[in-house]
Design a protein around this motif. Structure first.
Motif, PDB file in Angstrom:
ATOM      1  N   GLU A   9       0.823  -1.202   0.000  1.00 14.46           N
ATOM      2  CA  GLU A   9       0.000   0.000   0.000  1.00 14.46           C
ATOM      3  C   GLU A   9       0.860   1.256   0.000  1.00 14.46           C
ATOM      4  O   GLU A   9       1.859   1.354   0.708  1.00 14.46           O
ATOM      5  N   LEU A  10       0.440   2.233  -0.804  1.00 17.50           N
ATOM      6  CA  LEU A  10       1.113   3.526  -0.842  1.00 17.50           C
ATOM      7  C   LEU A  10       0.940   4.228   0.497  1.00 17.50           C
ATOM      8  O   LEU A  10      -0.055   4.026   1.185  1.00 17.50           O
ATOM      9  N   TYR A  11       1.928   5.064   0.860  1.00 18.65           N
ATOM     10  CA  TYR A  11       1.791   5.836   2.091  1.00 18.65           C
ATOM     11  C   TYR A  11       2.451   7.200   1.913  1.00 18.65           C
ATOM     12  O   TYR A  11       3.414   7.341   1.166  1.00 18.65           O
ATOM     13  N   PRO A  12       1.917   8.238   2.586  1.00 19.95           N
ATOM     14  CA  PRO A  12       2.474   9.583   2.460  1.00 19.95           C
ATOM     15  C   PRO A  12       3.460   9.902   3.583  1.00 19.95           C
ATOM     16  O   PRO A  12       3.371   9.348   4.685  1.00 19.95           O
ATOM     17  N   LEU A  13       4.386  10.796   3.291  1.00 23.20           N
ATOM     18  CA  LEU A  13       5.293  11.375   4.286  1.00 23.20           C
ATOM     19  C   LEU A  13       5.454  12.847   3.957  1.00 23.20           C
ATOM     20  O   LEU A  13       5.361  13.251   2.791  1.00 23.20           O
ATOM     21  N   GLN A  14       5.738  13.643   4.969  1.00 26.52           N
ATOM     22  CA  GLN A  14       6.005  15.055   4.736  1.00 26.52           C
ATOM     23  C   GLN A  14       7.513  15.278   4.727  1.00 26.52           C
ATOM     24  O   GLN A  14       8.233  14.772   5.592  1.00 26.52           O
ATOM     25  N   VAL A  15       7.990  16.057   3.757  1.00 24.14           N
ATOM     26  CA  VAL A  15       9.409  16.397   3.660  1.00 24.14           C
ATOM     27  C   VAL A  15       9.702  17.451   4.725  1.00 24.14           C
ATOM     28  O   VAL A  15       9.006  18.462   4.806  1.00 24.14           O
ATOM     29  N   LEU A  16      10.726  17.220   5.539  1.00 21.85           N
ATOM     30  CA  LEU A  16      10.999  18.115   6.663  1.00 21.85           C
ATOM     31  C   LEU A  16      12.156  19.083   6.438  1.00 21.85           C
ATOM     32  O   LEU A  16      12.307  20.033   7.194  1.00 21.85           O
ATOM     33  N   ASP A  17      12.992  18.844   5.420  1.00 22.72           N
ATOM     34  CA  ASP A  17      14.104  19.763   5.201  1.00 22.72           C
ATOM     35  C   ASP A  17      14.147  20.218   3.747  1.00 22.72           C
ATOM     36  O   ASP A  17      13.286  19.866   2.950  1.00 22.72           O
ATOM     37  N   LYS A  27       8.175  20.725   3.615  1.00 18.41           N
ATOM     38  CA  LYS A  27       6.755  20.642   3.982  1.00 18.41           C
ATOM     39  C   LYS A  27       5.850  20.108   2.881  1.00 18.41           C
ATOM     40  O   LYS A  27       4.651  19.989   3.078  1.00 18.41           O
ATOM     41  N   CYS A  28       6.411  19.769   1.706  1.00 10.09           N
ATOM     42  CA  CYS A  28       5.551  19.131   0.702  1.00 10.09           C
ATOM     43  C   CYS A  28       5.292  17.691   1.145  1.00 10.09           C
ATOM     44  O   CYS A  28       5.975  17.157   2.018  1.00 10.09           O
ATOM     45  N   VAL A  29       4.302  17.065   0.554  1.00 11.05           N
ATOM     46  CA  VAL A  29       3.954  15.680   0.870  1.00 11.05           C
ATOM     47  C   VAL A  29       4.382  14.802  -0.296  1.00 11.05           C
ATOM     48  O   VAL A  29       4.120  15.124  -1.457  1.00 11.05           O
ATOM     49  N   ILE A  30       5.068  13.714   0.028  1.00 10.63           N
ATOM     50  CA  ILE A  30       5.452  12.735  -0.982  1.00 10.63           C
ATOM     51  C   ILE A  30       4.677  11.450  -0.718  1.00 10.63           C
ATOM     52  O   ILE A  30       4.347  11.143   0.422  1.00 10.63           O
ATOM     53  N   VAL A  31       4.389  10.730  -1.790  1.00  9.41           N
ATOM     54  CA  VAL A  31       3.698   9.444  -1.669  1.00  9.41           C
ATOM     55  C   VAL A  31       4.685   8.366  -2.105  1.00  9.41           C
ATOM     56  O   VAL A  31       5.288   8.456  -3.181  1.00  9.41           O
ATOM     57  N   ILE A  32       4.849   7.373  -1.259  1.00  8.08           N
ATOM     58  CA  ILE A  32       5.836   6.318  -1.471  1.00  8.08           C
ATOM     59  C   ILE A  32       5.149   5.005  -1.791  1.00  8.08           C
ATOM     60  O   ILE A  32       4.181   4.621  -1.133  1.00  8.08           O
ATOM     61  N   GLU A  33       5.680   4.325  -2.818  1.00  7.22           N
ATOM     62  CA  GLU A  33       5.252   2.959  -3.131  1.00  7.22           C
ATOM     63  C   GLU A  33       6.314   2.016  -2.576  1.00  7.22           C
ATOM     64  O   GLU A  33       7.482   2.097  -2.977  1.00  7.22           O
ATOM     65  N   PRO A  34       5.968   1.144  -1.642  1.00  5.27           N
ATOM     66  CA  PRO A  34       6.965   0.207  -1.122  1.00  5.27           C
ATOM     67  C   PRO A  34       7.577  -0.613  -2.262  1.00  5.27           C
ATOM     68  O   PRO A  34       6.868  -1.121  -3.127  1.00  5.27           O
TER      69      PRO A  34
END
Length: 118
Positions: A9-17, A27-34
């Motif tokens: 399942e895809l999941y989002p993370l926020q870029v912190l730097d 602060k943008c959001v990236i979506v990761i595919e395992p």
């Protein structure tokens, strides 16, 4: 009963730097595919010696591999002789509702090669 499908399942993370600017602003959001594999040039989440990194994966013809920040001033992470694992590939970026998609299976994340941008 466990759900074995959750790994995919895809999941989002926020870029912190700002290390991946300008493509991925803080602060943008990236979506990761395992995934455990990717093409050179793909943007990935990787674990190197127990630490997680969001970087561009570069595999050179001579067997050298590295994780590269996009912003100057951040050193490349040489993967030679290190324990590393690709945890996932970035397939989408969201900057204030401006969404961009990336292909994890095409070099440079689906962008045209630099030589064709003239």
């Amino acid at each position: 009963m466990s759900n074995e499908c959750s790994y995919n399942e895809l999941y989002p993370l926020q870029v912190l730097d700002d290390s991946m600017e300008p493509e991925f602003p803080a602060k943008c959001v990236i979506v990761i595919e395992p995934a455990e594999v990717c093409a050179t040039g793909a943007y990935i989440l990787a674990e190197v010696d127990g630490e997680r990194w969001f970087r561009q994966y570069i595999s050179e013809g001579d067997g050298k591999k590295r994780l590269q920040a996009l912003k100057a001033g951040y050193p490349a992470i040489d993967l030679t002789g290190k324990s590393f694992k690709i945890l996932g590939v970035i397939v989408q970026r969201n900057v204030k509702r401006d969404i961009k998609h990336y292909s994890p299976y095409v070099p440079n994340g689906g962008a045209p090669p630099v030589s064709s941008l003239k």
